[in-house]
Write a protein that holds these residues in place. Structure first.
Motif, PDB file in Angstrom:
ATOM      1  N   GLY A  39       0.821  -1.222   0.000  1.00 62.93           N
ATOM      2  CA  GLY A  39       0.000   0.000   0.000  1.00 62.93           C
ATOM      3  C   GLY A  39       0.840   1.250   0.000  1.00 62.93           C
ATOM      4  N   GLY A  99       0.411   9.785  11.092  1.00 58.34           N
ATOM      5  CA  GLY A  99      -0.136   9.044   9.952  1.00 58.34           C
ATOM      6  C   GLY A  99      -1.643   9.241   9.835  1.00 58.34           C
ATOM      7  N   GLY A 100      -2.117   9.047   8.605  1.00 58.87           N
ATOM      8  CA  GLY A 100      -3.551   9.186   8.342  1.00 58.87           C
ATOM      9  C   GLY A 100      -4.373   8.204   9.158  1.00 58.87           C
ATOM     10  N   LYS A 101      -3.824   7.038   9.376  1.00 61.29           N
ATOM     11  CA  LYS A 101      -4.553   5.985  10.083  1.00 61.29           C
ATOM     12  C   LYS A 101      -4.910   6.438  11.505  1.00 61.29           C
ATOM     13  CE  LYS A 101      -4.102   1.043   9.440  1.00 61.29           C
ATOM     14  NZ  LYS A 101      -3.188  -0.030   9.050  1.00 61.29           N
ATOM     15  N   LEU A 104      -7.768   8.951  11.444  1.00 60.86           N
ATOM     16  CA  LEU A 104      -9.083   8.324  11.261  1.00 60.86           C
ATOM     17  C   LEU A 104      -9.551   7.689  12.574  1.00 60.86           C
ATOM     18  CD1 LEU A 104      -8.210   6.604   7.870  1.00 60.86           C
ATOM     19  CD2 LEU A 104      -9.910   8.411   8.134  1.00 60.86           C
ATOM     20  N   TRP A 125     -11.695   0.271   2.328  1.00 58.35           N
ATOM     21  CA  TRP A 125     -10.365   0.022   2.895  1.00 58.35           C
ATOM     22  C   TRP A 125     -10.550  -0.809   4.165  1.00 58.35           C
ATOM     23  CZ3 TRP A 125      -7.421   3.376   6.725  1.00 58.35           C
ATOM     24  CH2 TRP A 125      -6.112   2.904   6.890  1.00 58.35           C
ATOM     25  N   TYR A 128     -11.469   0.554   7.926  1.00 55.02           N
ATOM     26  CA  TYR A 128     -12.648   1.321   8.379  1.00 55.02           C
ATOM     27  C   TYR A 128     -13.581   0.505   9.285  1.00 55.02           C
ATOM     28  CZ  TYR A 128     -11.483   4.625   4.535  1.00 55.02           C
ATOM     29  OH  TYR A 128     -10.867   5.501   3.675  1.00 55.02           O
ATOM     30  N   ASN A 171     -14.140   8.022   0.524  1.00 53.99           N
ATOM     31  CA  ASN A 171     -12.725   7.778   0.209  1.00 53.99           C
ATOM     32  C   ASN A 171     -12.532   7.865  -1.305  1.00 53.99           C
ATOM     33  OD1 ASN A 171     -10.633   4.797   0.161  1.00 53.99           O
ATOM     34  ND2 ASN A 171      -9.995   6.900   0.389  1.00 53.99           N
ATOM     35  N   ASN A 175      -9.146   3.172  -2.020  1.00 53.54           N
ATOM     36  CA  ASN A 175      -8.462   1.913  -1.805  1.00 53.54           C
ATOM     37  C   ASN A 175      -9.579   0.962  -1.400  1.00 53.54           C
ATOM     38  OD1 ASN A 175      -6.941  -0.227  -0.953  1.00 53.54           O
ATOM     39  ND2 ASN A 175      -5.905   0.838   0.715  1.00 53.54           N
ATOM     40  N   ASP A 204     -11.769  10.655   3.510  1.00 53.53           N
ATOM     41  CA  ASP A 204     -10.363  10.224   3.521  1.00 53.53           C
ATOM     42  C   ASP A 204      -9.780  10.503   2.133  1.00 53.53           C
ATOM     43  OD1 ASP A 204      -7.976   8.845   3.428  1.00 53.53           O
ATOM     44  OD2 ASP A 204      -8.771   6.980   4.253  1.00 53.53           O
ATOM     45  N   ILE A 206      -6.485  10.663   1.211  1.00 49.27           N
ATOM     46  CA  ILE A 206      -5.050  10.387   1.238  1.00 49.27           C
ATOM     47  C   ILE A 206      -4.460  10.117  -0.155  1.00 49.27           C
ATOM     48  CG2 ILE A 206      -5.208   7.895   1.719  1.00 49.27           C
ATOM     49  CD1 ILE A 206      -3.048   9.434   4.072  1.00 49.27           C
ATOM     50  N   TYR A 207      -5.309   9.666  -1.106  1.00 52.78           N
ATOM     51  CA  TYR A 207      -4.810   9.394  -2.473  1.00 52.78           C
ATOM     52  C   TYR A 207      -5.122  10.537  -3.441  1.00 52.78           C
ATOM     53  CZ  TYR A 207      -4.106   4.572  -0.949  1.00 52.78           C
ATOM     54  OH  TYR A 207      -3.677   3.456  -0.295  1.00 52.78           O
ATOM     55  N   SER A 238       1.542  10.493   3.223  1.00 54.22           N
ATOM     56  CA  SER A 238       2.044   9.161   2.883  1.00 54.22           C
ATOM     57  C   SER A 238       2.107   8.862   1.387  1.00 54.22           C
ATOM     58  CB  SER A 238       1.180   8.098   3.563  1.00 54.22           C
ATOM     59  OG  SER A 238       1.387   8.168   4.958  1.00 54.22           O
ATOM     60  N   LYS A 239       0.995   9.035   0.685  1.00 55.45           N
ATOM     61  CA  LYS A 239       0.898   8.453  -0.655  1.00 55.45           C
ATOM     62  C   LYS A 239       1.396   9.403  -1.734  1.00 55.45           C
ATOM     63  CE  LYS A 239      -1.423   5.234   1.644  1.00 55.45           C
ATOM     64  NZ  LYS A 239      -1.265   3.818   1.781  1.00 55.45           N
ATOM     65  N   ARG A 247       5.301   9.060   8.701  1.00 50.42           N
ATOM     66  CA  ARG A 247       4.138   8.972   9.584  1.00 50.42           C
ATOM     67  C   ARG A 247       3.532  10.325   9.948  1.00 50.42           C
ATOM     68  NH1 ARG A 247       2.188   6.052   7.982  1.00 50.42           N
ATOM     69  NH2 ARG A 247       0.772   5.513   9.672  1.00 50.42           N
ATOM     70  N   TYR A 325      -4.143   1.172  -7.418  1.00 49.56           N
ATOM     71  CA  TYR A 325      -4.772  -0.150  -7.330  1.00 49.56           C
ATOM     72  C   TYR A 325      -5.687  -0.383  -8.520  1.00 49.56           C
ATOM     73  CZ  TYR A 325      -3.631   0.782  -2.423  1.00 49.56           C
ATOM     74  OH  TYR A 325      -3.001   1.129  -1.263  1.00 49.56           O
TER      75      TYR A 325
END
Ligand code: PLP
Length: 400
Positions: A39, A99-101, A104, A125, A128, A171, A175, A204, A206-207, A238-239, A247, A325
């Motif tokens: 990822g 980090g995004g995680k 969230l 993803w 979630y 999102n 993902n 989200d 992030i991409y 991150s991406k 992070r 992806y």
């Protein structure tokens, strides 16, 4: 006496990480394996961002920062949100985290009470639903069919909202499908949400920088500013900036929610990494053109993957707008028999058979809430990707 808390009984370890681990084990045992389950971009962080981090260490920026992030980074994030997302925010509406995680997770812990429903578009993803369950909420899935480009239909959103709905998660790009929504698509979802003022939105993004063929996505709080007081916009370094290991993620939202998330952070992870925050300021304020240069390579790989998968018997692959992806449909291989004599009953049988026979690690669609599909990440060298796709073709051609 059981040692593990009951709340953990509903949480599974990430299935994407499980497949990656299995393929790593095969690799270290000497098997020739290609991992298509990663990822993260295969590109390195650019030099001037790395230099900013190194300089920060040399200059002694090695202490804690404010829990919710440095003023410099929060200012750079506000400018970025204005420039790219049509969102006007002040620094007290921003939380920087590890980090995004973590962003969230903090957002869900700050807003979800036991039994609250959280609408999650499927395929989703993997984290979630588990995060919602850790917060003791109830995930409610809305199927986003392939024939709608894996995007959520406004009527399906409308039908899923109940008096218990607390939040909708969005999102785009997605993902695992790579599907992205245009401002027009998002406008239609915003119209539904305007009729349901009790529903929060967590988007989200992030991409967001990984989009091809000139496609543009949008932030819901930018499309409909009247939703800004109930929208948490999540993003991170991150991406798009190839900074997964640094992070740093962030949220922009209503002050009361950001304050609550900050309270969670102050009693758990505390301030995000100081050096990574300095590097992130450089990434957000420095040159951005390398992102498009890298996207040209991602686009080439996406096109290669879609083409070769569509030439494979039993598979068909939708062309997504973004992320790194693709999410091919494998209905045509279900019911077939592998050379080892085993029958493929599910997409999980398919990916495990592929890993065993050809050393190619992909992730089954069931893990993302839609089957029979599988997810391929094309964030690896074009040569390796081509080799992996050839092996997938060989595997599928050998099915009877
Ligand atoms: C959809 C989505 N959101 C958030 C994240 C988390 O990113 P980070 O590495 O910043 O925690 C990922 C990472 O895989 C992701 O795929």
């Amino acid at each position: 006496m059981p040692h593990i808390a009951k709340r953990l009984s509903r949480v599974k370890p990430s299935p994407t990480m499980a497949i990656t681990k299995l393929s790593m084990e095969m690799k270290s045992a000497g098997r020739d394996t290609i991992t298509l389950s990663q990822g993260e971009p295969d590109f390195d962080t650019i030099e001037d961002v790395k230099e900013a981090g190194i300089r920060a260490i040399r200059e002694g920026k090695t202490k804690y920062t404010a829990v919710d992030g440095t003023p410099e980074l929060k200012k750079a994030i506000c400018a970025k949100l204005k420039r790219e997302n049509n969102i006007t925010a002040t620094p007290d509406q921003i939380l920087v985290s590890s980090g995004g995680k973590m962003v969230l997770y903090a957002a869900l812990m700050a807003t979800i009470d036991p039994g609250d429903e959280v609408i999650i578009p499927a395929p989703y993803w993997v984290s979630y639903p588990d995060m919602v369950q850790l917060a003791e909420g109830e995930p409610k899935f809305v199927r986003c069919p392939e024939n709608n480009g894996f995007r959520m239909r406004p009527e399906d959103l409308e039908a899923a909202i109940t008096p218990r709905t607390k939040m909708l998660i969005l999102n785009s790009p997605s993902n695992p499908t790579g599907a992205a929504s245009s401002a027009e698509d998002i406008r239609k979802l915003a119209d539904v949400l305007m009729r349901h003022p009790h529903v929060l939105v967590m988007t989200d993004e992030i991409y967001e920088h990984l989009l091809y063929d000139g496609f543009r996505t949008a932030s819901i709080a930018g499309v409909e500013p009247r939703l800004a007081d109930r929208t948490i916009t999540v993003n991170g370094m991150s991406k798009g900036y190839s900074m997964t290991g640094w992070r740093i993620g962030y949220a922009c939202g209503p002050k009361d929610i950001i304050k609550a998330m900050s309270a969670i952070q102050s009693q758990s992870v505390s301030s995000p990494n100081t050096i990574a925050q300095v590097a992130s300021v450089q990434a957000l304020t420095g040159p951005q053109d390398y992102i498009q240069e890298r996207n040209a390579i991602f686009k080439e790989r996406r096109d290669l993957a879609v083409k070769m998968l569509n030439e494979t018997p039993g598979l068909s692959c939708h062309r997504p707008e973004g992320a790194f992806y693709v999410f091919p449909n494998c209905a045509g291989v279900i019911g077939k028999t592998m050379p080892n004599g085993r029958r493929i009953e599910t997409d999980e049988d398919f990916v495990l058979g592929l890993l065993e026979a050809e050393g190619v690690a992909a992730v089954h669609g069931t893990a993302f809430g839609m089957s029979p599909y599988f997810r391929i990440s094309y964030a690896l060298s074009t040569e390796e990707l081509k080799e992996a796709l050839m092996r997938i073709q060989r595997f599928c051609k050998a099915l009877r």
